[in-house]
Scaffold this motif. Structure first.
Motif, short mmCIF file in Angstrom:
data_model
loop_
_atom_site.label_atom_id
_atom_site.label_comp_id
_atom_site.label_asym_id
_atom_site.label_seq_id
_atom_site.Cartn_x
_atom_site.Cartn_y
_atom_site.Cartn_z
N ARG A 17 -58.29 159.04 77.74
CA ARG A 17 -57.92 157.64 77.50
C ARG A 17 -56.79 157.60 76.48
O ARG A 17 -56.78 158.35 75.51
N GLY A 18 -55.87 156.70 76.65
CA GLY A 18 -54.70 156.63 75.78
C GLY A 18 -55.03 156.29 74.35
O GLY A 18 -54.42 156.82 73.42
N ASN A 19 -56.01 155.43 74.12
CA ASN A 19 -56.27 155.01 72.75
C ASN A 19 -56.87 156.12 71.90
O ASN A 19 -56.74 156.11 70.69
N VAL A 28 -53.32 160.48 66.49
CA VAL A 28 -52.00 160.48 65.86
C VAL A 28 -52.04 159.64 64.58
O VAL A 28 -51.50 160.04 63.54
N ALA A 29 -52.69 158.49 64.63
CA ALA A 29 -52.78 157.63 63.45
C ALA A 29 -53.53 158.31 62.32
O ALA A 29 -53.14 158.19 61.14
N VAL A 61 -55.87 159.30 71.96
CA VAL A 61 -54.70 160.05 71.50
C VAL A 61 -53.98 159.26 70.41
O VAL A 61 -53.58 159.82 69.38
N ASP A 62 -53.81 157.96 70.61
CA ASP A 62 -53.16 157.13 69.59
C ASP A 62 -53.93 157.16 68.29
O ASP A 62 -53.34 157.23 67.20
N LEU A 63 -55.24 157.11 68.38
CA LEU A 63 -56.07 157.15 67.18
C LEU A 63 -55.92 158.48 66.46
O LEU A 63 -55.83 158.52 65.24
#
Length: 155
Positions: free
Chosen positions: A18-20, A26-27, A22-24
């Motif tokens: 899921r994309g979120n 990175v954050a 990976v975003d999390l």
């Protein structure tokens, strides 16, 4: 017939894809690096400024609530409140919050407000054009009705 349930590994793989997620991740990594920068600012700039009044190390500020307060570390006697470390953590938090707000949140909200204003202006122009076209079409219709009316009277 029994339905085949997805395996735990398949579910985990779907979760990771899921994309979120990976975003999390990175954050979190960027946040950890940013925390090091803020800690360096507090230790390198804020603590020396506070040190002009007292000591450079905020962690050394404490109050004794049950004496006698002697020694440090494991050999300490008495009960101390280490309010200096709380003050240092609070300053770190406030600096982090200020940097995030002024360098990320505020510019992004201004950008989004500008984009919304442009979108509304574009919609407003579109509505004016539609109203104008509608009025022109009504005038054409009225002119055609008037021509039909005058054409029938002449026969």
């Amino acid at each position: 017939m029994s339905e085949k349930k997805p395996s735990v590994l398949e579910g985990f793989k779907a979760f990771l894809m899921r994309g979120n997620v990976v975003d999390l991740a990175v954050a979190v990594v960027i946040g950890a690096a940013f925390t090091n920068i803020v800690n360096s600012v507090v230790k390198g700039i804020i603590n020396p400024l506070v040190g002009t009044i007292g000591t450079k190390n905020l962690d050394s500020y404490s109050s004794c609530i049950k004496g006698p307060c002697t020694g440090t570390g494991d050999s300490a006697a008495g009960v101390r409140i280490l309010w200096g470390s709380v003050l240092g953590a609070t300053l770190t938090f406030l600096i982090t919050a200020a940097v995030v707000y002024f360098l990320m949140v505020l510019p992004m909200s201004k950008y989004l407000a500008r984009m919304e204003a442009r979108r509304k202006a574009k919609e407003g122009t579109h509505e004016v054009i539609e109203v104008t076209e509608l009025e022109v079409l009504k005038e054409i219709r009225d002119a055609l009705v008037a021509q039909r009316g005058s054409g029938h009277d002449g026969r």
